[in-house]
Scaffold this motif. Sequence first.
Motif, short mmCIF file in Angstrom:
data_model
loop_
_atom_site.label_atom_id
_atom_site.label_comp_id
_atom_site.label_asym_id
_atom_site.label_seq_id
_atom_site.Cartn_x
_atom_site.Cartn_y
_atom_site.Cartn_z
N UNK A 383 47.74 36.18 28.70
CA UNK A 383 48.28 35.57 27.48
C UNK A 383 47.89 36.36 26.23
N UNK A 384 46.92 37.26 26.38
CA UNK A 384 46.43 38.01 25.22
C UNK A 384 46.86 39.49 25.26
N UNK A 385 47.99 39.75 25.94
CA UNK A 385 48.60 41.09 25.95
C UNK A 385 47.66 42.17 26.48
N UNK A 386 47.06 41.91 27.64
CA UNK A 386 46.19 42.90 28.28
C UNK A 386 47.03 44.05 28.82
N UNK A 387 46.63 45.28 28.56
CA UNK A 387 47.38 46.47 28.97
C UNK A 387 47.05 46.83 30.42
N UNK A 388 48.06 46.94 31.32
CA UNK A 388 47.80 47.35 32.71
C UNK A 388 47.14 48.72 32.79
N UNK A 389 46.30 48.90 33.82
CA UNK A 389 45.54 50.14 33.98
C UNK A 389 45.77 50.71 35.37
N UNK A 403 42.91 52.21 25.61
CA UNK A 403 42.32 51.23 24.70
C UNK A 403 43.07 49.91 24.81
N UNK A 404 42.38 48.83 24.48
CA UNK A 404 42.97 47.50 24.46
C UNK A 404 43.01 47.01 23.01
N UNK A 405 44.00 46.18 22.70
CA UNK A 405 44.14 45.65 21.35
C UNK A 405 43.05 44.64 21.03
N UNK A 406 42.88 44.33 19.74
CA UNK A 406 41.91 43.32 19.34
C UNK A 406 42.23 41.97 19.94
N UNK A 412 39.55 38.62 26.34
CA UNK A 412 38.54 39.02 27.32
C UNK A 412 37.24 38.26 27.10
N UNK A 413 36.81 38.11 25.86
CA UNK A 413 35.57 37.39 25.55
C UNK A 413 35.70 35.89 25.84
N UNK A 414 36.85 35.32 25.57
CA UNK A 414 37.09 33.91 25.87
C UNK A 414 37.01 33.66 27.37
N UNK A 415 37.65 34.54 28.14
CA UNK A 415 37.63 34.41 29.59
C UNK A 415 36.20 34.56 30.11
#
Length: 464
Positions: A383-389, A403-406, A412-415
């Motif tokens: 839901x927070x637009x995580x970029x596939x790696x 890099x990942x967006x803010x 990530x921190x919420x999870x």
Amino acid sequence: MTDKQTTFPEKASYWSYFTGQGMAMSFLTGMLTTYLLLSGIAATQIAFAMVAVKLWDAFSDTLFGIIFDRVHFKGGQSLPWLRLAMVLVPLLTVVVFHIPQSLNPAGKLVWFALSYILWDTAYTISDVPIYNLVTLMTTATTERNGILAVARMAAMVGTFLTSMGATFMVSEQVGFSFGTTATLLAVVMLLLMLPVSFVVKERVPNQDATTSYSLRQMWQYVKANKYLQRYYLYYIIAGITATNAAVDLFVSYYFFGSALVSTLTLLATSIPIAILSPLMGVILKRVDKFRLFFWSAVAFAATALLVYLGGTSSLPRYLTLVAIRAIPQGIVLTLNLTFTPDIVEYGRFTTGIDARGIAFAIQSFAGKLISLAQPLGLFILGLFAWEPLQANSFAALQHLAVHQSGQALNGLWIVAQLVPAIGAGIALIPLLGYHLHDRDVQLMAEANAGKISRDTAQKQLARL
């Protein structure tokens, strides 16, 4: 009735098994999500696949519980199953982490789903019998509690060694592939799980081993055993919301600069646990097990919220807060799976049915159901637009400099921190109705073993 009915070699082999089994579970839960995210598969697709696998669990664990209660091999009730599991669990751990990279994302998902289903089935075969085994080793509840408390510590030792070793091997400093790491650890798992099958004796006769009961009676057993329902409702809620394990390596890499920071987090968590766990047997002789567990669970929920609120300001502060959280967390982790034998005694005392296979299958099912924390974490992260790696190690990820967006880092921190804190608080609600204490369990165990009459026990029991 003596408090010591087992030998030290028996207990040592029992604890060794838990170390190997803990390695297998911790490697799957700690590394699988990272491995799949680095395989070029979208987070939401991984999440859907993981949920689909758990649908099999809803069937296989219940099925094995029935099989375990009804099928009795020569050589014991638990030991024959453990001899099978000690080979299957390490072998299938290797298979899960050897997805051919030549496959497209859909093919990789199919390989993962099929191999993980097989691994889950093997783990059920390893889990139900090992917890039942302690009820066949001794009838003394104090000895059971002590054996299980150390067993939980042994499992945490396996978790610690695996997390430290595996993180180091796949980190950007070393760069081993996940497949190579899985193979090396599988050899160790096998060696640790092997001794229990040949050292432990099943000395307590299972008086109802030949009892046949219908599916309706099984359902009535589960329905009547209110403590089975209440405890595992707590366990499932707390476990499914423990989404931090799915993303810990990424938290270390993106917030603190290196995947190896997760080893410092593990140390900060493990030191209080290492101090408390050896003392647990002595503590439980003086303190009621459930009361200690409940208030530790309350403290864990509160300190987990503190980590979320203040953990990002600096690495030293983060590690300090994690260490404080680890004190109640260590007690909870040490004791959380020591309640099933108590619940089995209660179920047999109140229903007359010794359906221990069903009870331990529910424990195993709950233990694997909480791995839904991984897809839940991935759903939220998506839901927070995580970029596939796409990389086979953190060394490769560092080279790619993705890099990942803010927004993604906030998710990530919420999870990693907020979801587990909220879940730990909600999970306390069903525990408010749990009133099965040590003294009552001992009375029921003695009555179930024929040491005292049921009427004698009933007169001395607290109001349950």
